[in-house]
Design a protein around this motif. Structure first.
Motif, short mmCIF file in Angstrom:
data_model
loop_
_atom_site.label_atom_id
_atom_site.label_comp_id
_atom_site.label_asym_id
_atom_site.label_seq_id
_atom_site.Cartn_x
_atom_site.Cartn_y
_atom_site.Cartn_z
N HIS A 25 0.61 -1.17 -0.13
CA HIS A 25 0.00 0.02 0.17
C HIS A 25 0.71 1.30 -0.02
N MET A 26 1.91 1.06 0.65
CA MET A 26 2.86 2.37 0.73
C MET A 26 3.60 2.64 -0.61
N GLY A 27 4.07 1.42 -0.92
CA GLY A 27 4.47 1.52 -2.56
C GLY A 27 3.69 2.19 -3.60
N GLU A 28 2.34 1.77 -3.45
CA GLU A 28 1.47 2.30 -4.18
C GLU A 28 1.26 3.75 -3.94
N THR A 29 1.16 4.12 -2.88
CA THR A 29 1.00 5.53 -2.47
C THR A 29 2.11 6.46 -3.06
N LEU A 30 3.26 5.96 -2.82
CA LEU A 30 4.68 6.70 -2.99
C LEU A 30 4.73 6.93 -4.63
N ARG A 31 4.30 5.85 -5.36
CA ARG A 31 4.19 5.82 -6.89
C ARG A 31 3.33 7.22 -7.22
N LYS A 32 2.13 7.12 -6.57
CA LYS A 32 1.28 8.05 -6.86
C LYS A 32 1.63 9.48 -6.60
N MET A 33 2.10 9.42 -5.46
CA MET A 33 2.56 11.01 -4.86
C MET A 33 3.74 11.37 -5.77
N SER A 34 4.42 10.33 -6.23
CA SER A 34 5.53 10.86 -7.39
C SER A 34 5.09 11.62 -8.48
N ASP A 35 3.67 11.22 -9.01
CA ASP A 35 3.33 11.69 -10.18
C ASP A 35 2.26 12.76 -10.07
N ASP A 36 1.81 13.06 -8.75
CA ASP A 36 1.03 14.17 -8.07
C ASP A 36 1.59 15.48 -8.08
N ARG A 142 -4.78 9.61 12.13
CA ARG A 142 -4.40 10.96 12.61
C ARG A 142 -4.31 12.02 11.59
N TYR A 143 -3.64 11.78 10.48
CA TYR A 143 -3.13 12.59 9.54
C TYR A 143 -4.18 13.07 8.45
N MET A 144 -5.48 12.24 8.42
CA MET A 144 -6.22 12.16 7.36
C MET A 144 -7.26 13.77 7.53
N PRO A 145 -7.58 14.18 6.36
CA PRO A 145 -8.69 15.38 6.39
C PRO A 145 -9.77 15.23 7.54
N ALA A 262 -23.18 11.94 16.32
CA ALA A 262 -22.35 11.60 14.91
C ALA A 262 -22.17 10.06 14.53
N ILE A 263 -22.27 9.82 13.50
CA ILE A 263 -21.72 8.27 13.06
C ILE A 263 -20.68 8.47 12.02
N VAL A 264 -19.51 7.91 12.30
CA VAL A 264 -18.29 7.91 11.54
C VAL A 264 -18.17 6.47 10.89
N TRP A 265 -18.52 6.66 9.45
CA TRP A 265 -18.41 5.30 8.79
C TRP A 265 -16.99 4.89 8.40
N ASN A 266 -16.50 3.58 9.11
CA ASN A 266 -15.37 3.05 8.88
C ASN A 266 -14.26 4.06 9.60
N ILE A 267 -13.86 3.61 11.02
CA ILE A 267 -13.36 4.45 11.74
C ILE A 267 -11.66 4.18 11.22
N ASN A 268 -11.64 3.16 10.42
CA ASN A 268 -10.06 2.85 9.82
C ASN A 268 -9.67 3.83 8.71
N ASN A 269 -10.88 4.08 7.90
CA ASN A 269 -10.49 4.93 6.82
C ASN A 269 -11.90 5.61 6.48
N PRO A 270 -12.26 6.54 7.12
CA PRO A 270 -13.55 7.46 7.34
C PRO A 270 -14.10 7.61 5.80
N GLN A 291 -8.88 10.97 -2.18
CA GLN A 291 -7.45 10.57 -1.71
C GLN A 291 -6.72 9.75 -2.68
N LEU A 292 -5.33 9.68 -2.85
CA LEU A 292 -4.57 8.79 -3.53
C LEU A 292 -4.81 7.45 -3.06
N THR A 293 -4.45 7.13 -1.85
CA THR A 293 -4.82 5.88 -1.14
C THR A 293 -5.16 6.23 0.42
N GLY A 294 -4.90 7.27 1.01
CA GLY A 294 -5.06 7.43 2.45
C GLY A 294 -3.74 7.83 3.13
N TYR A 295 -2.67 7.13 2.53
CA TYR A 295 -1.30 7.01 3.17
C TYR A 295 -0.39 8.24 2.94
#
Length: 342
Positions: A25-36, A142-145, A262-270, A291-295
């Motif tokens: 997942h991090m590899g995919e994230t960094l690849r997408k970040m390098s193109d963003d 903790r880092y997500m919008p 309030a209800i947060v749908w999916n606390i792992n990745n809202p 988001q790209l991946t959330g990472y």
């Protein structure tokens, strides 16, 4: 940070240590970040390493667009071009590998849980201070919008004064060795359970527990399979958390106030935050930005902290990593559960 070997000025070169599922997942994230355009001058997917499989590392690097690959962790740490090491190995290895990396002068972003216990975390943070390098916990929510969206909504008073809240994150995971093996720091608490406890920690980061009760179902191997925990905070809020590796759950976070809930749908990745008044009428539906991946948010925060010369990220400072691990330690003490490495 000066340019190196053609790298753009101010670009943080990332090395990934450990190439399991989370690293993909991090590899995919960094690849997408390098193109963003938002991130491509900030971070570079640079190096990856496995413990003892150079061919696998080379294949991984090709898949995700990394420049270098290594068949040992030590080779990655010896590469002077690596600025930030993302540690994606099983829980029990986090402390030693983070310290080794920092003693090599590398900044580290450590996958959650930060460490097995608070004593290990304190040692990691001391090494960070001694070497003046970043040491951050990759607790991605903790880092997500969505975190700011939630805390801003609560601060607005739309649901009144918070009275109680609950969070659960459960998946069938007993087929994974890292979950069931005590020598790897297994159990649901250090995997999904940290997200359930973190939910309350994000909302009340400075609150302390005045009373706690918990229940647990242990596995034959000696790790926690299912737990429930309830705590009263010093601000009078009642919190409850639960997680299981035996079943699936709706993954909800629920916050109840004097004027609504309030209800947060999916606390792992809202995915969304629904706000209701006291008569159960939906009054707002908040959706986080695409988001790209959330990472990417944790990576961007860590990279900027490095460029700013800081040793911690504001979204997950050292005090919060220690606070959360203290809660995990208290629960395991309540269950008389210790890992072999302890």
């Amino acid at each position: 940070m000066s340019a190196r070997n053609g790298a753009k000025e101010g670009t943080v070169r990332v090395g990934v240590l450990g190439l399991g599922r989370i690293a993909a997942h991090m590899g995919e994230t960094l690849r997408k970040m390098s193109d963003d355009p938002r991130y491509h001058t900030l971070v570079e997917p640079y190096a990856c390493a496995t413990h003892d499989d150079a061919d696998r590392a080379a294949d991984w690097a090709e898949t995700y667009g990394f420049t270098r690959s290594y068949g040992s962790y030590e080779e990655l740490l010896d590469d002077p071009e690596v600025d930030l090491v993302y540690i994606a190995t099983p829980n029990v290895f986090h402390k030693d590998q983070a310290i080794d990396a920092m003693e090599h002068g590398k900044n580290v972003l450590v996958e959650k849980p930060f460490a097995i216990n608070i004593a290990q975390a304190e040692e990691m943070i001391e090494t960070s201070r001694d070497n003046r390098v970043l040491c951050a916990e990759a607790m991605w929510t903790r880092y997500m919008p969505s975190r700011t969206m939630l805390t801003d909504m609560l601060a607005s008073g739309r649901i009144g004064r918070i009275v109680q809240m609950h969070a659960d994150l459960s998946y069938p995971l007993t087929h994974k060795k890292r979950m069931t093996d005590p020598t790897l720091g297994g159990g649901i608490l250090l995997d999904c359970g940290v997200y359930a406890l973190n939910f309350g920690g994000m909302i009340f980061p400075n609150a302390t527990v005045t009373r706690m009760l918990s229940n647990v179902v242990m596995s034959p191997e000696g790790v926690d399979q299912t737990f429930q925990a309830a705590a009263v905070l010093d601000n009078g809020v009642l919190t409850s958390s639960s997680a299981s590796m035996l079943c699936a759950s709706p993954r909800l976070g629920i916050i109840q106030g004097t004027e609504g809930y309030a209800i947060v749908w999916n606390i792992n990745n809202p995915e969304a935050i629904d706000v209701y008044d006291a008569n159960h009428r939906l009054i707002d539906h908040l959706v986080p930005p695409e988001q790209l991946t959330g990472y990417e948010y944790e990576v961007a925060s860590a990279a900027q902290a490095i460029l700013d010369g800081r040793i911690e990220c504001p979204e997950m400072p050292h005090t919060q990593s220690l606070h959360m691990l203290g809660a995990l330690d208290d629960l395991r003490a309540d269950w008389s559960m210790r890992y072999p490495c302890e």
